[in-house]
Scaffold this motif. Sequence first.
Motif, PDB file in Angstrom:
ATOM      1  N   LEU A 221       0.860  -1.182   0.000  1.00 56.64           N
ATOM      2  CA  LEU A 221       0.000   0.000   0.000  1.00 56.64           C
ATOM      3  C   LEU A 221       0.893   1.228   0.000  1.00 56.64           C
ATOM      4  N   ARG A 222       0.779   2.040  -1.041  1.00 54.40           N
ATOM      5  CA  ARG A 222       1.646   3.215  -1.169  1.00 54.40           C
ATOM      6  C   ARG A 222       1.129   4.388  -0.344  1.00 54.40           C
ATOM      7  N   ASN A 223      -0.175   4.601  -0.387  1.00 53.42           N
ATOM      8  CA  ASN A 223      -0.760   5.798   0.234  1.00 53.42           C
ATOM      9  C   ASN A 223      -2.024   5.417   0.989  1.00 53.42           C
ATOM     10  N   PRO A 224      -1.900   4.743   2.150  1.00 54.63           N
ATOM     11  CA  PRO A 224      -3.090   4.245   2.841  1.00 54.63           C
ATOM     12  C   PRO A 224      -4.047   5.327   3.329  1.00 54.63           C
ATOM     13  N   LYS A 225      -3.583   6.564   3.427  1.00 56.23           N
ATOM     14  CA  LYS A 225      -4.451   7.632   3.933  1.00 56.23           C
ATOM     15  C   LYS A 225      -5.115   8.429   2.813  1.00 56.23           C
ATOM     16  N   ASN A 226      -4.800   8.122   1.565  1.00 53.32           N
ATOM     17  CA  ASN A 226      -5.437   8.835   0.455  1.00 53.32           C
ATOM     18  C   ASN A 226      -6.906   8.436   0.345  1.00 53.32           C
ATOM     19  N   VAL A 227      -7.765   9.430   0.190  1.00 55.92           N
ATOM     20  CA  VAL A 227      -9.215   9.218   0.176  1.00 55.92           C
ATOM     21  C   VAL A 227      -9.714   9.130  -1.266  1.00 55.92           C
ATOM     22  N   ARG A 228     -10.547   8.094  -1.537  1.00 58.93           N
ATOM     23  CA  ARG A 228     -11.085   7.890  -2.876  1.00 58.93           C
ATOM     24  C   ARG A 228     -12.580   7.552  -2.811  1.00 58.93           C
ATOM     25  N   PRO A 229     -13.321   7.870  -3.886  1.00 59.03           N
ATOM     26  CA  PRO A 229     -14.739   7.498  -3.954  1.00 59.03           C
ATOM     27  C   PRO A 229     -14.894   6.084  -4.510  1.00 59.03           C
ATOM     28  N   TRP A 230     -15.052   5.071  -3.653  1.00 57.97           N
ATOM     29  CA  TRP A 230     -15.104   3.675  -4.071  1.00 57.97           C
ATOM     30  C   TRP A 230     -16.536   3.255  -4.403  1.00 57.97           C
ATOM     31  N   GLN A 231     -16.694   2.458  -5.457  1.00 57.94           N
ATOM     32  CA  GLN A 231     -18.020   1.974  -5.816  1.00 57.94           C
ATOM     33  C   GLN A 231     -17.875   0.696  -6.646  1.00 57.94           C
ATOM     34  N   LYS A 317     -28.935   6.782  -8.587  1.00 60.02           N
ATOM     35  CA  LYS A 317     -28.285   6.923  -7.293  1.00 60.02           C
ATOM     36  C   LYS A 317     -27.628   5.592  -6.948  1.00 60.02           C
ATOM     37  N   PRO A 318     -26.589   5.598  -6.109  1.00 58.03           N
ATOM     38  CA  PRO A 318     -25.938   4.347  -5.729  1.00 58.03           C
ATOM     39  C   PRO A 318     -26.922   3.418  -5.016  1.00 58.03           C
ATOM     40  N   LEU A 319     -26.793   2.124  -5.274  1.00 58.47           N
ATOM     41  CA  LEU A 319     -27.679   1.144  -4.658  1.00 58.47           C
ATOM     42  C   LEU A 319     -26.996   0.338  -3.564  1.00 58.47           C
ATOM     43  N   LEU A 320     -25.693   0.192  -3.643  1.00 61.76           N
ATOM     44  CA  LEU A 320     -24.965  -0.680  -2.730  1.00 61.76           C
ATOM     45  C   LEU A 320     -24.201   0.125  -1.688  1.00 61.76           C
ATOM     46  N   ARG A 321     -24.234  -0.361  -0.456  1.00 69.32           N
ATOM     47  CA  ARG A 321     -23.311   0.160   0.552  1.00 69.32           C
ATOM     48  C   ARG A 321     -21.908  -0.336   0.212  1.00 69.32           C
ATOM     49  N   LEU A 322     -20.899   0.365   0.716  1.00 67.18           N
ATOM     50  CA  LEU A 322     -19.525  -0.034   0.428  1.00 67.18           C
ATOM     51  C   LEU A 322     -19.261  -1.459   0.890  1.00 67.18           C
ATOM     52  N   ASP A 323     -19.778  -1.834   2.039  1.00 64.98           N
ATOM     53  CA  ASP A 323     -19.595  -3.181   2.555  1.00 64.98           C
ATOM     54  C   ASP A 323     -20.177  -4.219   1.588  1.00 64.98           C
ATOM     55  N   GLU A 324     -21.326  -3.923   0.991  1.00 62.04           N
ATOM     56  CA  GLU A 324     -21.939  -4.842   0.027  1.00 62.04           C
ATOM     57  C   GLU A 324     -21.108  -4.924  -1.251  1.00 62.04           C
ATOM     58  N   LEU A 351     -24.988  -9.997 -11.844  1.00 57.67           N
ATOM     59  CA  LEU A 351     -25.749  -8.983 -12.574  1.00 57.67           C
ATOM     60  C   LEU A 351     -27.233  -9.071 -12.241  1.00 57.67           C
ATOM     61  N   GLU A 352     -27.752 -10.296 -12.223  1.00 57.11           N
ATOM     62  CA  GLU A 352     -29.170 -10.499 -11.933  1.00 57.11           C
ATOM     63  C   GLU A 352     -29.508 -10.038 -10.520  1.00 57.11           C
ATOM     64  N   GLU A 353     -28.637 -10.358  -9.564  1.00 59.68           N
ATOM     65  CA  GLU A 353     -28.875  -9.948  -8.173  1.00 59.68           C
ATOM     66  C   GLU A 353     -28.817  -8.425  -8.042  1.00 59.68           C
ATOM     67  N   TYR A 354     -27.892  -7.812  -8.771  1.00 58.38           N
ATOM     68  CA  TYR A 354     -27.814  -6.348  -8.722  1.00 58.38           C
ATOM     69  C   TYR A 354     -29.057  -5.712  -9.342  1.00 58.38           C
ATOM     70  N   ALA A 355     -29.514  -6.279 -10.459  1.00 57.81           N
ATOM     71  CA  ALA A 355     -30.721  -5.766 -11.102  1.00 57.81           C
ATOM     72  C   ALA A 355     -31.929  -5.907 -10.185  1.00 57.81           C
ATOM     73  N   ALA A 356     -31.992  -7.013  -9.437  1.00 56.63           N
ATOM     74  CA  ALA A 356     -33.089  -7.185  -8.476  1.00 56.63           C
ATOM     75  C   ALA A 356     -33.012  -6.136  -7.372  1.00 56.63           C
ATOM     76  N   HIS A 357     -31.806  -5.813  -6.955  1.00 62.68           N
ATOM     77  CA  HIS A 357     -31.598  -4.763  -5.946  1.00 62.68           C
ATOM     78  C   HIS A 357     -32.104  -3.430  -6.489  1.00 62.68           C
ATOM     79  N   TRP A 358     -31.843  -3.186  -7.753  1.00 59.41           N
ATOM     80  CA  TRP A 358     -32.330  -1.968  -8.422  1.00 59.41           C
ATOM     81  C   TRP A 358     -33.851  -1.932  -8.414  1.00 59.41           C
TER      82      TRP A 358
END
Length: 362
Positions: A221-231, A317-324, A351-358
């Motif tokens: 890990l080069r930069n563990p404190k760098n903040v990024r928008p993960w999805q 809008k985002p459907l999944l929490r980061l943990d998911e 894909l099917e499970e994500y579409a169902a979540h949608w």
Amino acid sequence: MNESDLSQILRGRRVLVTGHTGFKGGWLSLWLHRLGADVVGVALPMPAPSFSSAVDLEGLVDGRIGDIRAGASFSESIGRQDFDVVIHMAAQAVVRASYEAPVDTYMTNVVGTAVVLEAARRMPSLRGIVVVTSDKCYENREWVWGYRENDPMGGRDPYSSSKGCAELVAAAYRSSFFSDPGGPQLATVRAGNVIGGGDWGTDRLIPDLVRAAETGIPARLRNPKNVRPWQHVLEPLRGYLMLAAGLVEAGGRFAGGWNFGPEKDATVNVGTLAELVVSHWGGRPPEYVVERRADDPNESIVLRLDSTKSQAELGWKPLLRLDEAVAMTVGWYRKYMEDPSDMRRFSQQQLEEYAAHWGRAP
């Protein structure tokens, strides 16, 4: 708009995807196939390993070899074929590689964008173009708030700069060749740091952790404190598809730039995401060390996107929490390590499970 609406609009449509063998391009092509689109992909020879090879994507779409850096090569790959939608994803997408080969990065990301758009404007049936750039296209001021679509383009490294340049190329083509209200329209899209199964890119956190799990050699890990928008990769891809459908149906209303980033609680630092991956891995999880070297490229410390426009005007809008999202990603790699022969079915299931979540989203 839901997945059924997408299918009604895109089913039977001729869709050209550049970079279809890449991580995002592979997932997008698989989804377009699910929606019933007639997909033609153009890319350089397929890397190994890759998501596309894992799911045998070539068995589902019409894949061609072509180089977007050269107009003749790209034109030859598509011939005289006509398309309803063009989704331009082919790119040099690694920051370190842009330091090592800056000219090639500009050739691919800037000249390549112009080559694709020049070919697209000669397609009689064209209704919409989606050009995929990056959240790094913005002039980075290390703000704690998210960048919006009307913030200036920029870039302190060749990769980020090339993506800002690609946005300027797309804007010029939009004004010069795609401004007729009754004609095809052009949109650009900027997403956060995507994660998901099938990414083996270099200098990327989760692929590095997967390699660590396979080899027993700790990831760095080069930069563990760098903040990024993960999805998860399916989040912005859903936005791209909604936008493509909007361009086909309503034209100019959906032209311009669009951000597709996660909610604020999914914008965390690299170290936090690494710990989430380890916690979901189970068994013998990958190990990592924090180590920065003198030759590591400079990268932005904080990067966030403001997706208010996409939420208000597109209904995305985002459907999944980061943990998911992390659980889905780890699940894909664990399945691949257990039985790589079954990855098309497993990916289609995700894909099917994500579409169902949608479908369940309010």
